[in-house]
Enzyme design. Sequence first.
Site, short mmCIF file in Angstrom:
data_model
loop_
_atom_site.label_atom_id
_atom_site.label_comp_id
_atom_site.label_asym_id
_atom_site.label_seq_id
_atom_site.Cartn_x
_atom_site.Cartn_y
_atom_site.Cartn_z
N ARG A 1 -11.66 28.36 18.59
CA ARG A 1 -12.61 27.29 18.89
C ARG A 1 -12.96 26.48 17.64
O ARG A 1 -13.11 25.27 17.69
CB ARG A 1 -13.89 27.88 19.52
CG ARG A 1 -13.77 28.17 21.00
CD ARG A 1 -14.85 29.12 21.47
NE ARG A 1 -14.46 30.51 21.24
CZ ARG A 1 -15.30 31.53 21.22
NH1 ARG A 1 -16.59 31.32 21.42
NH2 ARG A 1 -14.88 32.74 21.02
N LEU B 1 -18.09 25.24 24.81
CA LEU B 1 -18.90 25.89 25.83
C LEU B 1 -19.40 27.26 25.40
O LEU B 1 -20.46 27.71 25.85
CB LEU B 1 -18.10 26.01 27.13
CG LEU B 1 -17.59 24.69 27.73
CD1 LEU B 1 -16.80 24.95 29.00
CD2 LEU B 1 -18.75 23.74 28.01
N GLU C 1 -23.09 51.46 24.53
CA GLU C 1 -23.98 52.38 25.26
C GLU C 1 -24.17 51.92 26.70
O GLU C 1 -24.16 52.71 27.63
CB GLU C 1 -25.33 52.47 24.55
CG GLU C 1 -25.28 53.27 23.26
CD GLU C 1 -26.57 53.16 22.46
OE1 GLU C 1 -27.50 52.49 22.94
OE2 GLU C 1 -26.64 53.74 21.36
N ARG D 1 -6.04 38.25 15.08
CA ARG D 1 -5.28 37.15 15.68
C ARG D 1 -4.77 36.23 14.59
O ARG D 1 -5.54 35.62 13.86
CB ARG D 1 -6.15 36.35 16.65
CG ARG D 1 -5.36 35.24 17.35
CD ARG D 1 -6.30 34.24 17.99
NE ARG D 1 -6.94 34.76 19.17
CZ ARG D 1 -6.43 34.67 20.39
NH1 ARG D 1 -5.27 34.10 20.56
NH2 ARG D 1 -7.06 35.16 21.42
N GLY E 1 -14.04 33.69 17.43
CA GLY E 1 -14.03 32.27 17.82
C GLY E 1 -13.25 31.37 16.88
O GLY E 1 -13.48 30.16 16.84
N GLU E 2 -12.28 31.94 16.14
CA GLU E 2 -11.53 31.11 15.20
C GLU E 2 -10.76 30.01 15.91
O GLU E 2 -10.62 28.89 15.39
CB GLU E 2 -10.58 31.97 14.36
CG GLU E 2 -9.90 31.19 13.25
CD GLU E 2 -9.08 32.06 12.30
OE1 GLU E 2 -8.20 31.51 11.61
OE2 GLU E 2 -9.33 33.29 12.26
#
Length: 279
Positions: free
Chosen positions: A91, A71, A122, A50, A88-89
């Site tokens: 955030r 969150l 799995e 991203r 999470g970049e």
Amino acid sequence: MKGLGRGFDALIPTDLVDEDFDPTAKEDKKESELIKIKLTEIIPDENQPRREFTPEAMEALAASIKEHGVLQPIVVTREDGQYKIVAGERRWRASKIAGLDKIPAIVRSLDSQNRLELSIIENAQREDLNPIELATAYAKLKNQFNLSDEDIAAKVGKSEATIQNTLRLLNLPEDVKHTMVKEKLTEGVMRPLVNRDEETIRKVLPKIVEEGWTARKVERYFQDHKKKSSAALIKRDQYHKEEDALTAKYNIVVKISGKSLTFKCKNLTDLQNLIDKLK
């Protein structure tokens, strides 16, 4: 994320993994450490797929973080005395805009990251998972490992469309997801309810449960409902020209509904004028 169409991520709440349906929660706890880390000690991953972070979206997320906090923890690994972002970049960037000093983060070693990914894959391949557990596993792979739908499909041996359809189940209201699991409703039965308004869902769901509707019956219900709505719309709209013409002629609001012609007068004077014109 790579492999996603524009805006598709907005359809799937991949930043949220409901622990009620997380089949790998225990493995996650074994393979990770949850702490708060200073934003200045965190660096982005230069290989993160991203690369677009629109200012408007970042400001909106920053505003949400200011009000509600972060969150969903970001996922990082330790590298050269710092923490590199795995997922999470957005955030992390929005937290800086929001003026935060620290952010909650799940810290993993590369080995534990790989082990957990294998564990989730799995689990996702197991036939005994219900559809919501399966969707949660897919969302976890997207959120915590930056895998695209194409990547997930290849790893679990299913088509990309199948992955996307299962993920969309996460858009259902929480209590509806719980009902789906409790009543053992299939993905095929529930898929037509995705992105419907809650009033419609709550009207149809009891019928699905109590009458044992099949996927075909649910689809037929919405097809018939659409036809009826379209027919009603055509019936309602077919006299628009006549209504406009009569309204202009008598200077009074005129409505045609079914076999009724209605004149709406503002006051008694308008009513008397209308009666005089109709004589």
